[in-house]
Design an enzyme around this catalytic site. Structure first.
Site, short mmCIF file in Angstrom:
data_model
loop_
_atom_site.label_atom_id
_atom_site.label_comp_id
_atom_site.label_asym_id
_atom_site.label_seq_id
_atom_site.Cartn_x
_atom_site.Cartn_y
_atom_site.Cartn_z
N MET A 99 -30.76 13.08 -13.39
CA MET A 99 -29.99 13.28 -14.94
C MET A 99 -30.39 12.65 -16.07
O MET A 99 -31.76 11.95 -15.82
CB MET A 99 -28.60 12.92 -14.67
CG MET A 99 -27.72 13.53 -13.51
SD MET A 99 -26.03 12.78 -13.22
CE MET A 99 -25.41 13.18 -14.80
N HIS A 100 -30.29 13.09 -17.06
CA HIS A 100 -30.66 12.52 -18.43
C HIS A 100 -31.99 12.58 -19.06
O HIS A 100 -32.16 12.47 -20.01
CB HIS A 100 -30.33 10.92 -18.25
CG HIS A 100 -29.11 10.21 -17.66
ND1 HIS A 100 -27.99 10.70 -18.30
CD2 HIS A 100 -28.84 9.53 -16.58
CE1 HIS A 100 -26.96 10.06 -17.59
NE2 HIS A 100 -27.75 9.44 -16.37
N ASP A 103 -27.50 15.05 -9.72
CA ASP A 103 -27.94 14.43 -8.52
C ASP A 103 -26.57 14.05 -7.80
O ASP A 103 -26.47 14.37 -6.85
CB ASP A 103 -29.23 13.84 -8.60
CG ASP A 103 -29.16 12.78 -9.49
OD1 ASP A 103 -28.07 12.44 -10.02
OD2 ASP A 103 -30.07 11.86 -9.43
#
Length: 488
Positions: free
Chosen positions: A79-80, A236
């Protein structure tokens, strides 16, 4: 047949399952991280695509008939991360990853520009999130920022190459700080605070919904006969939850991987940003999840193993266990903040600390203190979850650290929560992505029947003697951070 693709930080995993969710094939390909400056962590998105094709090509070569019957692909990813595309769809710079902490100053700037940030997003501004990274790019690479046409998350860049579509899902988008998490839609106010508009963002779908169709050219190359739907997918941790059957309120899991995660499913939006708790959309419609995250978990064990020249992690764990219960009274305290920390401190400058080193401190004492420090960090996440109304009755333990029964007993006792060890935990995210592919390809399937929990192999209850020794040490652990924080 259904395929799950999990784009991790260290590798891409591919899992192929049949309609009964039996594993037909799996493959993986490694990835490397670039750290060109202190606090930086980057990857080239081209490497993700190469690793994905390498893993899929392995499955095609070894199981051509199964691949020919493929009906759906699900995506899971770290992520991110920020993938910046120009108007022609070309990548403008290496992706800035989740564990990159360069944007600490930009977090304060974002909170100033968007005073309703915590109300809109349900989260604190943290350097690992996407929005502060874009402010950093705007400040330090303004000419490049001006050329940005689209911002994608890592797994959604793979989707773009697989389908040609610019689409993301709710769970992954929750980690950008551009999503109104309660409304499950982009926030114009948060985008404006970063100099962006909706036109820069991918279209949003639920994780179980179709999110594009596989390109015909790729289907031909892989010998696939019929059209293949690509599901919205998930970040995830949400994908791991789907793979673990953690989909209903009260279900939870703990991941002892490079980072540590305490994940609890919820049927309502219950944020607690003040304690650094992440509140995100789940991969399933109408569901959310709460998540405490510590940036260094099993990586702390790898670090102390190398530092003390133990033969390997298993040898150090054995040495700790043989040293006996005296360590719970004599070992130093350890703050496990080797990469800064998220929950509950949101402190990018935090670092590791040992308190109580003496002449008789040995390798077993140091090893124990690291295991305990990680357990205490996860207890902090549990307390933040509980304060937000989370109801955790038991938690499945997954990740590399779950292989140690000693660490599992220590963690259960520190949390005072029963833990379970389940089958199939190591392919949770890829399995979750494949399950989302099933649901996207056949909307008539029942989510509860698809997202079943794996069999419990072993139950790990809290141990009263351990708990009695650990809880006072946890209070000292928390006090230690408060005392040394001004020194970081």
């Amino acid at each position: 047949m259904y395929m799950g693709i999990d784009l991790g930080t260290s590798e891409v995993k591919v899992l192929l399952i049949d309609a009964q969710q039996r594993t037909v094939a799996s493959a993986h390909a490694p990835l490397a991280i670039s750290r060109p400056m202190p606090q930086w962590s980057e990857q080239d998105p081209a490497d993700w695509w190469l690793a994905t094709k390498t893993a899929i090509d392995t499955v095609v070569r070894e199981h051509p008939l199964a691949m020919a019957a493929l009906r759906g692909i699900g995506l899971s990813g770290q992520m991110h991360g920020t993938v910046l595309l120009d108007a022609s769809g070309r990548v403008l710079r290496p992706a800035i990853l989740w564990n990159d902490t360069r944007a600490g100053a930009e977090c304060a700037e974002l909170e100033r520009r968007a005073p309703d940030l915590r109300h809109i997003t349900g989260n604190l501004a943290m350097p690992g999130f996407s929005a502060p990274k874009l402010l950093w790019v705007a400040r330090h690479e303004p000419e490049l920022f001006a050329r940005i046409a689209t911002v994608l998350l890592p797994k959604d860049y793979l989707r773009y190459l697989l389908t040609g579509e610019l689409i993301s899902d709710m769970s992954d988008a929750s980690g950008t700080l551009w999503l109104d998490v309660a409304r499950r839609d982009w926030s114009d106010a948060m985008l404006e605070a970063c100099g962006l508009r909706r036109a820069h963002m991918p279209r949003l779908v639920e994780g179980t919904a179709p999110g594009g169709m596989l390109r015909a050219a790729l289907a031909r190359d892989w010998g696939i006969a019929a059209p293949v739907v690509v599901a919205g997918g998930a970040g995830d941790n949400a994908a791991s939850a789907v793979g673990m059957g953690v989909v209903a309120a009260g279900d939870s899991f703990i991941s002892l991987g490079t980072s540590g995660v305490f994940f609890a499913a919820s049927d309502a939006y219950r944020p607690n940003p003040a304690q650094g708790l992440h509140t995100f959309c789940h991969a399933l419609p109408g569901q959310w999840h709460q998540m405490g995250v510590m940036l260094s978990a099993a990586s702390c064990l790898r670090w102390v193993t190398a530092l003390t020249h133990a033969a390997d992690e298993a040898a150090l764990l054995d040495e700790v266990e043989k040293a006996g219960p005296a360590l719970r009274a004599t070992a130093p305290l350890f703050l496990p903040y080797l990469s800064g920390e998220r929950t509950p401190h949101n402190d990018a400058l935090a670092s590791g600390v040992w308190l109580g080193l003496r002449h008789d401190t040995d390798r077993a004492s140091l090893g124990y203190s690291v295991l305990e420090g990680v357990a205490f960090g996860l207890r902090d996440s549990y307390l933040a979850l509980r304060d937000a109304g989370g109801d955790v009755r038991t938690a499945a333990l997954v990740g590399g650290g779950s292989r140690s029964r000693y660490w599992a007993r220590l963690l259960a006792s520190a949390l005072d929560v029963p833990l379970t060890l389940n089958s199939g935990g190591q392919v949770g995210a890829a399995l979750g992505a494949a399950r989302l592919a099933m649901l996207a390809a056949d909307p008539g399937l029942d989510v509860a029947r698809v997202c079943v929990a794996p069999a419990v192999l072993e139950a790990i209850p809290p141990e009263p003697e351990w708990r009695a020794a650990l809880l006072p040490r946890h209070e000292r652990f928390r006090d230690l951070y408060r005392k040394v924080r001004p020194l970081f």
